[in-house]
Each structure stands twice: as structure tokens, then as C-alpha cells.
Design a protein around this motif. Structure first.
Motif, PDB file in Angstrom:
ATOM      1  N   LEU A   1     -17.715   5.065 -15.412  1.00  0.00           N
ATOM      2  CA  LEU A   1     -18.505   6.277 -15.552  1.00  0.00           C
ATOM      3  C   LEU A   1     -17.925   7.064 -16.722  1.00  0.00           C
ATOM      4  O   LEU A   1     -16.833   7.636 -16.605  1.00  0.00           O
ATOM      5  CB  LEU A   1     -18.486   7.125 -14.285  1.00  0.00           C
ATOM      6  N   GLN A   2     -18.623   7.050 -17.846  1.00  0.00           N
ATOM      7  CA  GLN A   2     -18.219   7.833 -19.001  1.00  0.00           C
ATOM      8  C   GLN A   2     -18.806   9.224 -18.853  1.00  0.00           C
ATOM      9  O   GLN A   2     -20.020   9.381 -18.717  1.00  0.00           O
ATOM     10  CB  GLN A   2     -18.723   7.190 -20.287  1.00  0.00           C
ATOM     11  N   MET A   3     -17.947  10.231 -18.870  1.00  0.00           N
ATOM     12  CA  MET A   3     -18.379  11.610 -18.648  1.00  0.00           C
ATOM     13  C   MET A   3     -18.070  12.440 -19.894  1.00  0.00           C
ATOM     14  O   MET A   3     -16.905  12.585 -20.277  1.00  0.00           O
ATOM     15  CB  MET A   3     -17.658  12.197 -17.435  1.00  0.00           C
ATOM     16  N   ASN A   4     -19.114  12.936 -20.517  1.00  0.00           N
ATOM     17  CA  ASN A   4     -18.977  13.762 -21.720  1.00  0.00           C
ATOM     18  C   ASN A   4     -19.478  15.175 -21.456  1.00  0.00           C
ATOM     19  O   ASN A   4     -20.183  15.415 -20.466  1.00  0.00           O
ATOM     20  CB  ASN A   4     -19.763  13.148 -22.870  1.00  0.00           C
TER      21      ASN A   4
ATOM     22  N   ARG B   1     -13.239   9.014 -18.774  1.00  0.00           N
ATOM     23  CA  ARG B   1     -13.889   7.789 -18.342  1.00  0.00           C
ATOM     24  C   ARG B   1     -13.248   7.331 -17.040  1.00  0.00           C
ATOM     25  O   ARG B   1     -12.047   7.058 -16.991  1.00  0.00           O
ATOM     26  CB  ARG B   1     -13.793   6.674 -19.380  1.00  0.00           C
ATOM     27  N   LEU B   2     -14.066   7.242 -16.014  1.00  0.00           N
ATOM     28  CA  LEU B   2     -13.613   6.723 -14.738  1.00  0.00           C
ATOM     29  C   LEU B   2     -13.861   5.222 -14.682  1.00  0.00           C
ATOM     30  O   LEU B   2     -14.848   4.727 -15.223  1.00  0.00           O
ATOM     31  CB  LEU B   2     -14.344   7.400 -13.592  1.00  0.00           C
ATOM     32  N   SER B   3     -12.948   4.532 -14.018  1.00  0.00           N
ATOM     33  CA  SER B   3     -13.096   3.100 -13.791  1.00  0.00           C
ATOM     34  C   SER B   3     -13.034   2.829 -12.298  1.00  0.00           C
ATOM     35  O   SER B   3     -12.371   3.557 -11.554  1.00  0.00           O
ATOM     36  CB  SER B   3     -11.982   2.319 -14.492  1.00  0.00           C
ATOM     37  N   CYS B   4     -13.715   1.792 -11.887  1.00  0.00           N
ATOM     38  CA  CYS B   4     -13.675   1.359 -10.489  1.00  0.00           C
ATOM     39  C   CYS B   4     -13.528  -0.154 -10.478  1.00  0.00           C
ATOM     40  O   CYS B   4     -14.452  -0.877 -10.872  1.00  0.00           O
ATOM     41  CB  CYS B   4     -14.947   1.776  -9.766  1.00  0.00           C
TER      42      CYS B   4
ATOM     43  N   GLN C   1     -13.463  -4.418  -1.912  1.00  0.00           N
ATOM     44  CA  GLN C   1     -12.599  -3.233  -1.960  1.00  0.00           C
ATOM     45  C   GLN C   1     -12.745  -2.586  -3.334  1.00  0.00           C
ATOM     46  O   GLN C   1     -12.772  -3.275  -4.353  1.00  0.00           O
ATOM     47  CB  GLN C   1     -11.141  -3.604  -1.725  1.00  0.00           C
ATOM     48  N   LEU C   2     -12.816  -1.273  -3.332  1.00  0.00           N
ATOM     49  CA  LEU C   2     -13.056  -0.516  -4.559  1.00  0.00           C
ATOM     50  C   LEU C   2     -11.912   0.456  -4.812  1.00  0.00           C
ATOM     51  O   LEU C   2     -11.517   1.193  -3.898  1.00  0.00           O
ATOM     52  CB  LEU C   2     -14.362   0.269  -4.434  1.00  0.00           C
ATOM     53  N   VAL C   3     -11.397   0.462  -6.033  1.00  0.00           N
ATOM     54  CA  VAL C   3     -10.296   1.347  -6.391  1.00  0.00           C
ATOM     55  C   VAL C   3     -10.642   2.087  -7.679  1.00  0.00           C
ATOM     56  O   VAL C   3     -10.782   1.462  -8.743  1.00  0.00           O
ATOM     57  CB  VAL C   3      -8.981   0.575  -6.578  1.00  0.00           C
ATOM     58  N   GLU C   4     -10.761   3.409  -7.554  1.00  0.00           N
ATOM     59  CA  GLU C   4     -11.090   4.233  -8.715  1.00  0.00           C
ATOM     60  C   GLU C   4      -9.836   4.656  -9.474  1.00  0.00           C
ATOM     61  O   GLU C   4      -8.757   4.768  -8.892  1.00  0.00           O
ATOM     62  CB  GLU C   4     -11.838   5.513  -8.296  1.00  0.00           C
ATOM     63  N   SER C   5     -10.012   4.915 -10.756  1.00  0.00           N
ATOM     64  CA  SER C   5      -8.940   5.464 -11.584  1.00  0.00           C
ATOM     65  C   SER C   5      -9.559   6.237 -12.737  1.00  0.00           C
ATOM     66  O   SER C   5     -10.764   6.123 -12.992  1.00  0.00           O
ATOM     67  CB  SER C   5      -8.033   4.351 -12.120  1.00  0.00           C
ATOM     68  N   GLY C   6      -8.729   7.035 -13.410  1.00  0.00           N
ATOM     69  CA  GLY C   6      -9.191   7.736 -14.597  1.00  0.00           C
ATOM     70  C   GLY C   6      -9.447   9.212 -14.419  1.00  0.00           C
ATOM     71  O   GLY C   6      -9.762   9.913 -15.388  1.00  0.00           O
ATOM     72  N   GLY C   7      -9.311   9.710 -13.194  1.00  0.00           N
ATOM     73  CA  GLY C   7      -9.506  11.138 -12.984  1.00  0.00           C
ATOM     74  C   GLY C   7      -8.364  11.946 -13.575  1.00  0.00           C
ATOM     75  O   GLY C   7      -7.347  11.401 -14.007  1.00  0.00           O
ATOM     76  N   GLY C   8      -8.547  13.265 -13.599  1.00  0.00           N
ATOM     77  CA  GLY C   8      -7.504  14.135 -14.133  1.00  0.00           C
ATOM     78  C   GLY C   8      -8.041  15.501 -14.472  1.00  0.00           C
ATOM     79  O   GLY C   8      -9.153  15.861 -14.085  1.00  0.00           O
TER      80      GLY C   8
END
Length: 123
Positions: free
Chosen positions: A81-84, A19-22, A3-10
Motif C-alpha cells: 500500500l503506497q500512501m502519498n 509504503r506498507l508491505s504485507c 498468515q499475514l505480516v504487515e510492516s512499514g508503518g511509522g
């Protein structure tokens, strides 16, 4: 199964970072290839980045190369996922994905999906 749960959006301004985490459940996380996809309104889901089981090799779509970085922690059972240098065109729902057998360059290679996290980049 995993099971995968993402977080960090906004919401972030153009040029900013997120930075998104899963987080993955289960004891076999290290045996999965992992990846990130995104889907913008009215568009198909697209590949963003994928990473090998060991984390040594990473691959990116041309649209994010040099700006995004995928990584994983096989102790914490988490992929990041680090997004710059974010752009308004990066606005989408971002999905974490896992495959038992192969790198995730295409959505039809995915065995498991997270539910997604929304990233909105304002201009």
C-alpha cells in the motif's frame, strides 16, 4: 490457510509518504483477493483498498482515492500500500486482509487478518 505480516508503518509528517508491505506465508497467495483496512482510535475498522488475484484491477475508498495505491507481487507473496499526500486523519492501525472468494470491500468478507501496523501522521 495464510498468515499475514504487515510492516512499514511509522511516524510521518502531513504531506509525506509511506509504503506498507504485507508478506503472506503459504504457496497459494496468488489465489487470494487481498485488501487493506484501517482502524483509527474510537472508530470502526474501515475498508481502504482491495485488489484482484491477478493484480490487474484495484479499488479504493473515496477517502484515499488518488493518494493511495494498492499493488501485489505474486512471486514475492506480498501486497503493498503506497500512501502519498498523507493527512493527520489517515492516522490509524493499518491491517492487511485476505479472502479466498471475493474482493474485500467490507470487513465481514475477510477470511484472514494481519496483526496491523501503526501509521501516525503529524500535522
Amino acid at each position: 490457510q495464510v498468515q499475514l505480516v504487515e510492516s512499514g508503518g511509522g511516524l510521518v509528517q502531513a504531506g509525506g509518504s509511506l509504503r506498507l508491505s504485507c508478506a503472506a506465508s503459504g504457496s497459494t497467495f496468488r489465489s487470494y483477493y487481498m485488501g487493506w483496512f484501517r482502524q483509527a482510535p474510537g472508530k470502526e475498522r474501515e475498508y481502504i483498498a482491495t485488489i484482484r488475484r491477478t493484480g490487474i484491477n484495484t479499488y479504493y475508498a473515496d477517502s484515499v482515492k488518488g493518494r493511495f495505491t494498492i499493488s501485489r507481487d505474486n512471486v514475492k507473496n506480498t501486497v503493498y500500500l503506497q500512501m502519498n499526500s498523507l493527512k493527520p486523519e489517515d492516522t490509524a492501525v493499518y491491517y492487511c486482509a485476505a479472502s479466498k472468494d471475493q474482493l474485500l470491500f467490507e470487513a465481514d468478507r475477510v477470511d484472514y487478518w494481519g496483526k496491523g501496523t501503526l501509521v501516525t501522521v503529524s500535522s
